[in-house]
Motif scaffolding. Sequence first.
Motif, PDB file in Angstrom:
ATOM      1  N   TYR A 157       0.835  -1.206   0.000  1.00  0.00           N
ATOM      2  CA  TYR A 157       0.000   0.000   0.000  1.00  0.00           C
ATOM      3  C   TYR A 157       0.866   1.251   0.000  1.00  0.00           C
ATOM      4  O   TYR A 157       1.834   1.357   0.751  1.00  0.00           O
ATOM      5  N   LEU A 158       0.522   2.207  -0.870  1.00  0.00           N
ATOM      6  CA  LEU A 158       1.180   3.511  -0.864  1.00  0.00           C
ATOM      7  C   LEU A 158       0.194   4.548  -1.378  1.00  0.00           C
ATOM      8  O   LEU A 158      -0.326   4.424  -2.486  1.00  0.00           O
ATOM      9  N   CYS A 159      -0.057   5.564  -0.580  1.00  0.00           N
ATOM     10  CA  CYS A 159      -0.981   6.630  -0.973  1.00  0.00           C
ATOM     11  C   CYS A 159      -0.255   7.964  -0.950  1.00  0.00           C
ATOM     12  O   CYS A 159       0.632   8.189  -0.122  1.00  0.00           O
ATOM     13  N   ASP A 160      -0.625   8.849  -1.858  1.00  0.00           N
ATOM     14  CA  ASP A 160      -0.063  10.198  -1.906  1.00  0.00           C
ATOM     15  C   ASP A 160      -0.706  11.059  -0.821  1.00  0.00           C
ATOM     16  O   ASP A 160      -1.454  10.557   0.015  1.00  0.00           O
ATOM     17  N   TYR A 161      -0.447  12.362  -0.859  1.00  0.00           N
ATOM     18  CA  TYR A 161      -0.955  13.242   0.198  1.00  0.00           C
ATOM     19  C   TYR A 161      -1.346  14.599  -0.389  1.00  0.00           C
ATOM     20  O   TYR A 161      -0.932  14.969  -1.494  1.00  0.00           O
ATOM     21  N   VAL A 162      -2.132  15.341   0.364  1.00  0.00           N
ATOM     22  CA  VAL A 162      -2.492  16.704  -0.007  1.00  0.00           C
ATOM     23  C   VAL A 162      -1.254  17.575   0.147  1.00  0.00           C
ATOM     24  O   VAL A 162      -0.612  17.583   1.202  1.00  0.00           O
ATOM     25  N   THR A 163      -0.906  18.306  -0.915  1.00  0.00           N
ATOM     26  CA  THR A 163       0.318  19.085  -0.924  1.00  0.00           C
ATOM     27  C   THR A 163       0.355  20.137   0.190  1.00  0.00           C
ATOM     28  O   THR A 163      -0.685  20.630   0.648  1.00  0.00           O
ATOM     29  N   GLU A 164       1.581  20.492   0.609  1.00  0.00           N
ATOM     30  CA  GLU A 164       1.786  21.413   1.728  1.00  0.00           C
ATOM     31  C   GLU A 164       1.136  22.774   1.510  1.00  0.00           C
ATOM     32  O   GLU A 164       0.819  23.486   2.474  1.00  0.00           O
ATOM     33  N   LEU A 165       0.932  23.148   0.240  1.00  0.00           N
ATOM     34  CA  LEU A 165       0.314  24.440  -0.063  1.00  0.00           C
ATOM     35  C   LEU A 165      -0.995  24.622   0.697  1.00  0.00           C
ATOM     36  O   LEU A 165      -1.303  25.720   1.165  1.00  0.00           O
TER      37      LEU A 165
END
Length: 322
Positions: A157-165
Amino acid sequence: MTNKDIYILCPPNNATGGPEALHQLGHLLKEMGYKVKMLYSKRKMNPVHPFYQNYDVPYTFKISDSPNNIVVIPESMTNWIARYPLSEKKVWWLSLDFYEVLMNSREAKKNWIRKIVVPYKHTEYRFEKDKTVTHWNQSQRTKEFLLTKDLDNPIEYLCDYVTELFFENLPNLNDFEKENIITYNPKKGLDKIGPIINSLPQYKWVPLQGMTRVEMRDLLRKTKLHVDFGYFPGRDKIPREALVSGCCLLTGRDGTSGFKEDLGIPEQYKLHENEITVENASAKINHIMENFETVRQDFLSFREFVMGEKERMIADIKKIFR
């Protein structure tokens, strides 16, 4: 920690959710001390999209096949697997549908001569047995699909993330200056949402288009509700960005949005196809907008989950590249 060279395959100068996730992976790997480069699929003068320059990942256009390589390949480009028989391949399923759609599109473009003489390295991947291939799922929906296949290695499993912006100067939940704004993505489900917009002129409906990322972030921070009745090919980014920005959500159930593991908002805010009518959806929207302070409490649990995605991605990278 692996000593192998890691290459992340990505189309150049392309700004969608998939390429952003690939650049996020490259950024985190670089920050964690791994040897990593973006592998752009076409040679271009400026291959890094302006949105992703801040990730600052070195890049290349060509690599040699070697057992010392790890090549990360998005599911939309699985025809590249055969190019690197010696390298370790990681197929990252950022959506489910683009695999079939783009594979069929590539096959349709081949005439009968090309189908006979096309070199092996350009063939499509159809889950042939291969111990050098490992699959990563980004969503529960994709995991369930992969479990139907006879794979040589366990699914990871690998999920991305909401960018720091979207986290910069983020107000406390009670400090957002919300207005009677409803946002929507005009590229998704517009046929369903159009009549609903016409029936609720008392709200300000704003399509998320033609704006910079900063402008979109600032708009979402003033928005009370984001509506998406379109298809979710993966764990779509905009609904997660809206949650971080203190919005409520109202969605359909097509694609990953139908899975609680992938979109963990309460079930009453996900409408079945036959429920997306002007009368029913308008009633839901009115309830959310008129009771916003109370209703947004229903989204806090999944909002917290989304806000912890980057930390979980770092932990998962350590497990995968141990």
